[in-house]
Design a protein around this motif. Sequence first.
Motif, short mmCIF file in Angstrom:
data_model
loop_
_atom_site.label_atom_id
_atom_site.label_comp_id
_atom_site.label_asym_id
_atom_site.label_seq_id
_atom_site.Cartn_x
_atom_site.Cartn_y
_atom_site.Cartn_z
N ALA A 12 1.05 -1.36 0.27
CA ALA A 12 0.38 0.03 -0.45
C ALA A 12 0.66 1.82 0.06
CB ALA A 12 -0.98 0.14 1.32
N CYS A 50 0.93 5.15 1.15
CA CYS A 50 0.52 6.28 1.91
C CYS A 50 1.43 7.24 1.47
CB CYS A 50 0.58 6.21 3.44
SG CYS A 50 -0.15 7.08 5.01
N ILE A 71 -3.79 -0.32 -2.09
CA ILE A 71 -4.34 1.06 -2.35
C ILE A 71 -3.61 2.29 -2.57
CG2 ILE A 71 -4.21 0.50 0.51
CD1 ILE A 71 -7.11 2.62 0.66
N VAL A 125 -3.05 5.65 -1.11
CA VAL A 125 -3.45 6.92 -0.37
C VAL A 125 -2.49 8.01 -0.63
CG1 VAL A 125 -4.38 7.85 1.76
CG2 VAL A 125 -4.77 5.21 1.14
N ASN A 161 -4.48 8.06 6.86
CA ASN A 161 -5.30 7.96 5.94
C ASN A 161 -4.32 5.47 6.19
OD1 ASN A 161 -5.22 9.49 4.39
ND2 ASN A 161 -2.86 10.42 4.28
N GLN A 193 -5.11 4.38 9.06
CA GLN A 193 -6.49 4.04 9.43
C GLN A 193 -7.36 3.69 8.42
OE1 GLN A 193 -6.70 7.24 12.46
NE2 GLN A 193 -7.32 5.77 13.91
N THR A 194 -7.02 4.17 7.69
CA THR A 194 -7.93 3.87 6.35
C THR A 194 -7.91 2.86 5.20
OG1 THR A 194 -8.80 6.94 5.95
CG2 THR A 194 -8.63 5.21 3.78
N ILE A 195 -6.31 2.85 5.11
CA ILE A 195 -5.95 2.03 4.34
C ILE A 195 -6.12 0.60 5.15
CG2 ILE A 195 -4.12 0.39 3.77
CD1 ILE A 195 -2.50 3.11 3.26
N LYS A 241 -9.06 -0.02 7.34
CA LYS A 241 -9.90 -0.41 6.79
C LYS A 241 -10.71 -1.05 5.87
CE LYS A 241 -14.37 1.90 8.14
NZ LYS A 241 -14.85 3.37 8.00
N THR A 242 -9.78 -0.24 4.64
CA THR A 242 -10.51 -0.36 3.67
C THR A 242 -9.68 -2.38 2.57
OG1 THR A 242 -10.13 1.65 2.65
CG2 THR A 242 -9.59 -0.12 0.69
N LEU A 243 -8.29 -2.63 3.76
CA LEU A 243 -8.58 -3.74 3.85
C LEU A 243 -8.73 -4.18 4.49
CD1 LEU A 243 -4.52 -3.06 2.96
CD2 LEU A 243 -6.12 -3.75 1.01
N ASN A 244 -9.72 -4.53 5.31
CA ASN A 244 -10.21 -5.09 6.44
C ASN A 244 -9.45 -5.79 6.64
OD1 ASN A 244 -12.20 -6.25 7.24
ND2 ASN A 244 -12.51 -7.51 6.10
#
Length: 197
Positions: A82, A84, A110, A112, A121, A123-125, A127-130
């Motif tokens: 990912a 960031c 992902i 970002v 960001n 945290q977003t990663i 959450k998006t990747l679960n």
Amino acid sequence: QYAMSHEAIPYLTYNIASIVKAALGRSKKCLVLDLDNTLWGGVIGDDGIDGISLGSETPMADAYLSFQKYIKRLQERGIILAICSKNEYENALLGLSHPDSQLKKDDFAIIVANWEPKSKNIQTIAKTLNIGLDSLVFVDDNPAEREIVLQQLPMVAVPDIGSDVVHYTNVIDKALFYETISLSVDDLKRNSTYQEN
């Protein structure tokens, strides 16, 4: 009468602990990467695609190329990648389109790239990747950014890679974030090719 020196015992126990974590499924799953001066030398927004350091023209450019090859091998082992980065999204894609880049847009689950705090960001990663924040390793050349993430997201692993790309691979590799308890034939072949080169 120990089988090894006292100095070696902490290293052995750390390795054993990493293997146990891998057996319990607690190894890290994702590598979150900064871009400028992490995946390439220079600032893509200022220097442009022709101005960043990546390739075989200079020792520094070659060091960034070697680091990207190492990351690519991690991905081939199943590690999620990912990005960031405090950057414009278009600039992030521009840097990944460099002809010598081993990592392309499609290698990342992902990307970002914006001007929000990196802790947000990350945290977003997750959450998006679960996946849990404790599954992430964040790599950034900027010590201030590393410290902020360490303070705000203590469950994220943030290795102190320093600011010299020559040491990035060694620092991450020695931390044993991605320890494995089994290797496929393809893994062994890739490792053999790497050792020969």
